[in-house]
Design a protein around this motif. Sequence first.
Motif, PDB file in Angstrom:
ATOM      1  N   GLU A  42     -10.207  71.955 -12.082  1.00 18.51           N
ATOM      2  CA  GLU A  42      -8.757  71.736 -12.192  1.00 18.51           C
ATOM      3  C   GLU A  42      -8.322  70.572 -11.294  1.00 18.51           C
ATOM      4  O   GLU A  42      -9.098  70.104 -10.448  1.00 18.51           O
ATOM      5  N   SER A  43      -7.081  70.131 -11.437  1.00 17.99           N
ATOM      6  CA  SER A  43      -6.594  69.046 -10.584  1.00 17.99           C
ATOM      7  C   SER A  43      -5.430  69.447  -9.681  1.00 17.99           C
ATOM      8  O   SER A  43      -5.152  68.741  -8.705  1.00 17.99           O
ATOM      9  N   THR A  44      -4.775  70.588  -9.939  1.00 14.24           N
ATOM     10  CA  THR A  44      -3.690  70.980  -9.030  1.00 14.24           C
ATOM     11  C   THR A  44      -4.212  71.162  -7.616  1.00 14.24           C
ATOM     12  O   THR A  44      -3.508  70.909  -6.641  1.00 14.24           O
ATOM     13  N   ILE A  45      -5.477  71.566  -7.506  1.00 10.84           N
ATOM     14  CA  ILE A  45      -6.044  71.750  -6.163  1.00 10.84           C
ATOM     15  C   ILE A  45      -5.963  70.453  -5.344  1.00 10.84           C
ATOM     16  O   ILE A  45      -5.728  70.493  -4.145  1.00 10.84           O
ATOM     17  N   PHE A  46      -6.115  69.292  -6.010  1.00 10.47           N
ATOM     18  CA  PHE A  46      -6.020  68.055  -5.209  1.00 10.47           C
ATOM     19  C   PHE A  46      -4.699  67.300  -5.365  1.00 10.47           C
ATOM     20  O   PHE A  46      -4.430  66.381  -4.592  1.00 10.47           O
ATOM     21  N   THR A  47      -3.864  67.673  -6.342  1.00 10.26           N
ATOM     22  CA  THR A  47      -2.531  67.046  -6.375  1.00 10.26           C
ATOM     23  C   THR A  47      -1.532  67.822  -5.517  1.00 10.26           C
ATOM     24  O   THR A  47      -0.646  67.225  -4.905  1.00 10.26           O
TER      25      THR A  47
ATOM     26  N   ARG B 267      -7.767  64.644   2.688  1.00 12.40           N
ATOM     27  CA  ARG B 267      -8.883  65.554   2.429  1.00 12.40           C
ATOM     28  C   ARG B 267      -8.970  65.909   0.945  1.00 12.40           C
ATOM     29  O   ARG B 267     -10.051  66.216   0.427  1.00 12.40           O
ATOM     30  N   ASN B 268      -7.825  65.889   0.268  1.00  6.10           N
ATOM     31  CA  ASN B 268      -7.810  66.292  -1.149  1.00  6.10           C
ATOM     32  C   ASN B 268      -8.807  65.489  -1.987  1.00  6.10           C
ATOM     33  O   ASN B 268      -9.575  66.051  -2.775  1.00  6.10           O
ATOM     34  N   LEU B 269      -8.827  64.176  -1.793  1.00  8.90           N
ATOM     35  CA  LEU B 269      -9.713  63.342  -2.619  1.00  8.90           C
ATOM     36  C   LEU B 269     -11.175  63.510  -2.243  1.00  8.90           C
ATOM     37  O   LEU B 269     -12.061  63.476  -3.089  1.00  8.90           O
ATOM     38  N   LYS B 270     -11.406  63.706  -0.942  1.00 11.59           N
ATOM     39  CA  LYS B 270     -12.780  63.965  -0.490  1.00 11.59           C
ATOM     40  C   LYS B 270     -13.320  65.216  -1.168  1.00 11.59           C
ATOM     41  O   LYS B 270     -14.459  65.250  -1.631  1.00 11.59           O
TER      42      LYS B 270
ATOM     43  N   GLU C   1     -16.344  65.364  -3.767  1.00  7.37           N
ATOM     44  CA  GLU C   1     -17.524  66.137  -3.379  1.00  7.37           C
ATOM     45  C   GLU C   1     -17.848  67.209  -4.430  1.00  7.37           C
ATOM     46  O   GLU C   1     -19.018  67.468  -4.718  1.00  7.37           O
ATOM     47  N   ALA C   2     -16.808  67.799  -5.010  1.00  2.00           N
ATOM     48  CA  ALA C   2     -17.041  68.833  -6.027  1.00  2.00           C
ATOM     49  C   ALA C   2     -17.823  68.241  -7.200  1.00  2.00           C
ATOM     50  O   ALA C   2     -18.779  68.855  -7.700  1.00  2.00           O
ATOM     51  N   GLU C   3     -17.431  67.046  -7.610  1.00  2.00           N
ATOM     52  CA  GLU C   3     -18.155  66.411  -8.722  1.00  2.00           C
ATOM     53  C   GLU C   3     -19.604  66.127  -8.318  1.00  2.00           C
ATOM     54  O   GLU C   3     -20.520  66.299  -9.119  1.00  2.00           O
ATOM     55  N   ALA C   4     -19.801  65.713  -7.069  1.00  2.00           N
ATOM     56  CA  ALA C   4     -21.159  65.396  -6.601  1.00  2.00           C
ATOM     57  C   ALA C   4     -22.037  66.650  -6.569  1.00  2.00           C
ATOM     58  O   ALA C   4     -23.218  66.601  -6.928  1.00  2.00           O
ATOM     59  N   ILE C   5     -21.460  67.772  -6.144  1.00  2.00           N
ATOM     60  CA  ILE C   5     -22.228  69.034  -6.099  1.00  2.00           C
ATOM     61  C   ILE C   5     -22.715  69.380  -7.507  1.00  2.00           C
ATOM     62  O   ILE C   5     -23.866  69.781  -7.709  1.00  2.00           O
ATOM     63  N   ILE C   6     -21.846  69.195  -8.492  1.00  2.00           N
ATOM     64  CA  ILE C   6     -22.209  69.528  -9.879  1.00  2.00           C
ATOM     65  C   ILE C   6     -23.291  68.581 -10.399  1.00  2.00           C
ATOM     66  O   ILE C   6     -24.273  69.007 -11.022  1.00  2.00           O
ATOM     67  N   ARG C   7     -23.139  67.305 -10.096  1.00  2.00           N
ATOM     68  CA  ARG C   7     -24.163  66.330 -10.541  1.00  2.00           C
ATOM     69  C   ARG C   7     -25.503  66.592  -9.875  1.00  2.00           C
ATOM     70  O   ARG C   7     -26.558  66.522 -10.516  1.00  2.00           O
TER      71      ARG C   7
ATOM     72  N   VAL D 173     -14.832  77.744   0.231  1.00  8.61           N
ATOM     73  CA  VAL D 173     -14.683  78.604  -0.950  1.00  8.61           C
ATOM     74  C   VAL D 173     -14.892  77.763  -2.216  1.00  8.61           C
ATOM     75  O   VAL D 173     -15.635  78.137  -3.124  1.00  8.61           O
ATOM     76  N   TYR D 174     -14.253  76.626  -2.229  1.00  6.68           N
ATOM     77  CA  TYR D 174     -14.326  75.766  -3.413  1.00  6.68           C
ATOM     78  C   TYR D 174     -15.749  75.244  -3.627  1.00  6.68           C
ATOM     79  O   TYR D 174     -16.273  75.270  -4.739  1.00  6.68           O
ATOM     80  N   ARG D 175     -16.380  74.800  -2.554  1.00  8.63           N
ATOM     81  CA  ARG D 175     -17.774  74.326  -2.656  1.00  8.63           C
ATOM     82  C   ARG D 175     -18.664  75.391  -3.274  1.00  8.63           C
ATOM     83  O   ARG D 175     -19.481  75.110  -4.158  1.00  8.63           O
ATOM     84  N   GLY D 176     -18.516  76.618  -2.782  1.00  6.95           N
ATOM     85  CA  GLY D 176     -19.348  77.721  -3.275  1.00  6.95           C
ATOM     86  C   GLY D 176     -19.104  77.980  -4.751  1.00  6.95           C
ATOM     87  O   GLY D 176     -20.054  78.208  -5.531  1.00  6.95           O
ATOM     88  N   ASN D 177     -17.850  77.924  -5.167  1.00  8.49           N
ATOM     89  CA  ASN D 177     -17.524  78.207  -6.569  1.00  8.49           C
ATOM     90  C   ASN D 177     -18.016  77.092  -7.494  1.00  8.49           C
ATOM     91  O   ASN D 177     -18.427  77.344  -8.626  1.00  8.49           O
ATOM     92  N   VAL D 178     -17.961  75.885  -7.002  1.00 11.52           N
ATOM     93  CA  VAL D 178     -18.425  74.739  -7.792  1.00 11.52           C
ATOM     94  C   VAL D 178     -19.942  74.822  -7.983  1.00 11.52           C
ATOM     95  O   VAL D 178     -20.460  74.634  -9.089  1.00 11.52           O
ATOM     96  N   ALA D 179     -20.655  75.143  -6.905  1.00  7.78           N
ATOM     97  CA  ALA D 179     -22.118  75.256  -6.995  1.00  7.78           C
ATOM     98  C   ALA D 179     -22.508  76.386  -7.948  1.00  7.78           C
ATOM     99  O   ALA D 179     -23.417  76.234  -8.784  1.00  7.78           O
ATOM    100  N   LEU D 180     -21.819  77.518  -7.851  1.00 14.42           N
ATOM    101  CA  LEU D 180     -22.145  78.642  -8.739  1.00 14.42           C
ATOM    102  C   LEU D 180     -21.797  78.292 -10.192  1.00 14.42           C
ATOM    103  O   LEU D 180     -22.525  78.662 -11.119  1.00 14.42           O
TER     104      LEU D 180
END
Length: 301
Positions: A23-28, A35-38, A42-48, A283-290
């Motif tokens: 989603e994008s509301t998390i960073f808008t 920190r929002n853009l970082k 990073e979330a996209e990088a974890i997925i890649r 929390v977000y990092r963990g959810n993205v990785a899962l």
Amino acid sequence: MSVAVSDEVRTALAEGRPVVALESTIFTHGLPRPRNLKVATEAEAIIRDAGAVPATIGVLDGVPRVGLAPDEIARLGEDDTVVKISERDLPVAVAQRLSGGTTVAATAVLAHGAGIAVFSTGGLGGVHRGAATTFDESADLVALARTPILVISAGVKSILDVGATLERLETLSIGVLGYRTTAFPGFYVRDSGHAISHSVQTPEEAAAVLRARDALGIPAAMLLANPVAEAAQLDVEEHRAVLAAALAAAEEQGITGNDTTPFLLDWIQRATDGRSLDVNVEVYRGNVALGAAVATALAGA
Ligand code: PSU
Ligand code: MN
């Protein structure tokens, strides 16, 4: 309504490769700058890194986009005029060429429409405290009831009414699976104090439940509730005390309606010297990785 799906996401879906919606509301609107853009990057990088393709979703100049490019994410994350777009706001955003961050509700609808099965988020919206009189309940719940996607979240934030949110999830037939737990996570802490009936131990088990749902033709989302890592959670006693103090402060200062959530989150952040924000990011990092792991399990069918 024309939705633009990026070439990368379209190709990955056509080839049956794993894709994870974000989603994008998390960073808008959810996280402070810069920190929002970082966090979004990073979330996209974890997925890649996990071998899957990220599909960050938002609306730019009236065009809903599935698979935002890095410069498009930066534009949304840095522009003060962007709006928060839930499902009901999508038609207005399109017709009036607005730009904005999509909530879980709007993101789920757009992701499912594009053929994406897995969606990682930080916090799902839910039933607000006092909803019995205010009727304040997130459209996330109702949208998910008719959008067959898998949402991965760490439960809902404890500033919401967690028990009432679980009741509504049940009423709406949105399945809740604990990831290696039968305690519904409390976002900042691993256990909200509410038990859930079902759990899965692996991404493959989560994928099997999703396949069964689809084979049965059940049209609702499922929620994979993934607790924050033990080492990253807020101290349980500190969490309890800070939450109680924040709720009391809101009451005392007469904070009501839409002002309540930002007030409480800000209060908690200051009372924990910013640690609540660090937990939010964890929390977000963990959810993205899962999410990447479950999308991979699904694609490997
Ligand atoms: N919870 C958070 N951070 C967020 C949100 C929820 O911890 O940024 C966002 C999500 O995009 C969610 C939305 O979908 O808020 C819910 O808003 P509302 O309650 O207005 O539906
Ligand atoms: Mn609301």
